[in-house]
Design a protein around this motif. Structure first.
Motif, PDB file in Angstrom:
ATOM      1  N   THR A 184      -1.954   3.800  -1.902  1.00 27.98           N
ATOM      2  CA  THR A 184      -1.594   2.609  -1.136  1.00 27.98           C
ATOM      3  C   THR A 184      -2.464   1.423  -1.538  1.00 27.98           C
ATOM      4  O   THR A 184      -1.974   0.296  -1.721  1.00 27.98           O
TER       5      THR A 184
ATOM      6  N   ASP B 224      -3.439   9.705  -0.925  1.00 30.66           N
ATOM      7  CA  ASP B 224      -2.438   8.820  -0.322  1.00 30.66           C
ATOM      8  C   ASP B 224      -3.028   7.443  -0.037  1.00 30.66           C
ATOM      9  O   ASP B 224      -2.392   6.409  -0.294  1.00 30.66           O
ATOM     10  N   THR B 225      -4.239   7.425   0.516  1.00 28.87           N
ATOM     11  CA  THR B 225      -4.888   6.142   0.797  1.00 28.87           C
ATOM     12  C   THR B 225      -5.150   5.373  -0.487  1.00 28.87           C
ATOM     13  O   THR B 225      -4.938   4.149  -0.563  1.00 28.87           O
TER      14      THR B 225
ATOM     15  N   ASP C 140      -8.922  10.153   0.146  1.00 26.70           N
ATOM     16  CA  ASP C 140      -7.729  10.961  -0.092  1.00 26.70           C
ATOM     17  C   ASP C 140      -6.774  10.186  -0.989  1.00 26.70           C
ATOM     18  O   ASP C 140      -6.820   8.948  -1.078  1.00 26.70           O
TER      19      ASP C 140
ATOM     20  N   ALA D 290     -10.960   6.189  -2.818  1.00 26.49           N
ATOM     21  CA  ALA D 290     -10.704   6.525  -1.414  1.00 26.49           C
ATOM     22  C   ALA D 290     -10.917   8.008  -1.227  1.00 26.49           C
ATOM     23  O   ALA D 290     -10.929   8.788  -2.189  1.00 26.49           O
TER      24      ALA D 290
END
Length: 318
Positions: free
Chosen positions: A55, A51-52, A49, A47
């Protein structure tokens, strides 16, 4: 005609696409190709970033926990830190998934400590396959950082909260440089601003005894493994599976004496110096004004923090 065999399970590879100057995604696919040779599937997740990506990884592992062979992180120590956070969270929910590492970052200190092949994604993936069926699985202690607001972060290598953290912040501004040379250059830039920090500590030692202590110093490190900064063995005797952390501090020094100490860090000879103190602890609360904590090369936030250890928290395929 016989039907093709179904995959026995799935390796999930989480990759930081910016690691290794952009090589990480290609190296992840090379590692995935080898991991499939044993009859398993391998899925590469990436991804834009972190954080993505975290998740995505968490959702994938939760959705198919029983069929996941391992989470394989492809990147540096910061990527390993993100993976550890997910695996510790799942372990608290009763789901255990092993961790594999394909190093492709700046420091790669956890990989160095565990003797994972560097700059060799196929070799690292081969190590993962060989460790899947170990009769005595290898376990990794995980450091945990707790902030006053209730936030927590996990780490694999060390928390830094002194000159070493300042150097880390400087080195992170130079993404095109890698390895211990980056750390050395950052030291030379930051040495002019070397300052003594007045720490307020609350230490729980290896025997479970607790004590408050005021301690001045220029370096403070709470280590789970042996090195920081791309191979500097600040605590050469650290073990990743002893259920303890190593509190490493260096007493106040002038710039000249610090420059004498620093080269010894490369060989581990600094441990004999009277200014260096290393002790095993179960936990330590660290407070000091104006100091930002780093762990695994990643910026965490300002002190105070409490650091403790989660013994044998994750199975490591290394």
């Amino acid at each position: 005609m016989a039907e093709p065999a179904l995959p026995r399970g799935t390796f999930v590879l989480a990759v930081n696409p910016r690691a290794g100057r952009g090589r990480a995604l290609a190296e992840a696919h090379r590692a995935a190709d080898l991991l499939r040779t044993g009859g398993d599937d391998a899925v590469v997740l990436s991804a834009a970033d972190l954080d993505t990506l975290v998740t995505m990884v968490r959702d994938r592992l939760r959705a198919a926990a029983l069929s996941i062979r391992a989470l394989v992180v492809v990147g540096g120590d910061g990527m390993v830190q993100a993976g550890l956070g997910v695996l510790v969270e799942l372990a608290e929910q009763g789901v255990e998934i092993p961790l594999g590492v394909v190093p492709c970052g700046t420091g790669n200190d956890l990989a160095r400590h565990l003797s994972v092949p560097l700059r060799d994604p196929v070799g690292a993936a081969g190590r993962i396959l060989r460790r899947l069926d170990d009769p005595v699985p290898r376990r990794l202690d995980v450091g945990r950082v707790r902030f006053p607001d209730g936030r927590t972060r996990c780490f694999g290598t060390a928390l830094c909260a002194g000159f070493d953290a300042v150097v880390n912040e400087r080195a992170n501004r130079w993404p095109r440089l890698t390895g211990p040379g980056t750390y050395l250059l950052a030291v030379l830039v930051e040495i002019v601003r070397l300052r003594t920090v007045a720490y307020r500590l609350e230490v729980e030692d290896a025997a479970g005894r607790c004590r408050p202590e005021d301690r001045a110093g220029v370096l403070l490190n709470v280590a789970n493994t042996s090195s920081i900064g791309g191979g500097l063995p600040v605590v050469p005797g650290a073990r990743e599976d002893d259920g303890l952390l190593e509190l490493f501090t260096v007493a106040p020094l002038g710039r000249a004496k610090f420059l004498v100490l620093f080269p010894r860090l490369f060989s581990g000879r600094h441990v004999a110096l009277p200014s260096v103190r290393i002790e095993q602890v179960r936990s330590v609360r660290v407070a000091a004004p104006g100091v930002t904590a780093y762990a695994d090369g990643e910026r965490l936030g300002p002190l105070p923090v409490r650091v403790d250890v989660l013994p044998a928290a994750v199975r490591i395929l290394a």
